[in-house]
Design a protein around this motif. Structure first.
Motif: not given
Length: 212
Positions: A88-91, A103-104, A114-118
């Motif tokens: 949770d903190t990282i996201s 971010t997931a 870590i997956l992220y939409a950018t």
């Protein structure tokens, strides 16, 4: 007459139950905000005052090795990590980065995924920022993998209910990592480590030098 009163009573009870459910759902929504927790574990890693303001106190803790010769206490330190709260903190931190909208994060016993939409124009720079953000939260020996292929999110979520003892968990995580590393991983962590924090293979380094 009695039947009429019974029908009115049942309707009132149904209405009150529905209102209670709606109120509970609203409370859950307010508590969750923009955070999606697959599991229900909500234990806090960081304290906040009841009024919602963050504590301004410094944090100080002292630990010593076990006085018993040969006793290894370090394993207990890492089993106490609340992995869901760490994820949770990282996201949260990653969504503060430029050009990162969603971010997931999945935290296992030795990896952070870590997956992220950018919408970034510099995928490698953003990957490096996301990776370093993840590394700043977990113990140094964790390996961190990132990917801007947000279509992998459903696969990641399917592992959220597993743990390190689950059957085929390691195999599934390895397959997900292989898909993730097809995306940029940022810069090497150090001269001795690759972009994910793994110690570089000496033979691979030699082969690379020979090609150069």
């Amino acid at each position: 007459m009695n039947k009429s009163w019974m029908i009115i009573g049942l309707c009132s009870l149904t209405f009150m139950t529905a209102c209670q459910k709606d109120a509970a759902s609203e409370d859950i929504y307010k508590d969750s905000g923009n955070t999606i927790n697959v599991n229900d574990d909500r234990r806090e890693l960081y304290k906040e005052h009841n009024n919602g303001n963050k504590s301004e106190n410094f944090g100080y803790v002292r630990h010593q090795k076990s006085p018993v010769l040969g006793e290894n206490m370090s394993d207990n330190h890492y089993t106490e990590i609340d992995r869901e709260k760490v994820a949770d903190t990282i996201s949260k931190y990653c969504t503060d980065l430029p050009n990162v909208q969603d971010t997931a994060t999945l935290v296992t016993d030795e990896e952070v995924l870590i997956l992220y939409a950018t919408d970034t124009k510099d995928r490698n720079l953003t990957a490096d920022q996301v990776k370093k953000t993840g590394m700043s939260v977990v113990p140094r020996w964790y390996r961190v993998y990132v990917s801007d292929n947000f279509n992998l999110r459903k696969t990641m979520e399917s592992y959220a209910y597993l743990d390190s003892t689950s059957t085929n968990a390691e195999t599934g995580i390895d397959k997900l990592i292989k898909e993730m590393v097809k995306a940029p991983q940022g810069q090497p962590v150090s001269d001795e480590e690759n972009a994910n924090g793994d110690i570089k293979n000496i033979s691979n380094q030699s082969n690379h030098m020979e090609k150069e």
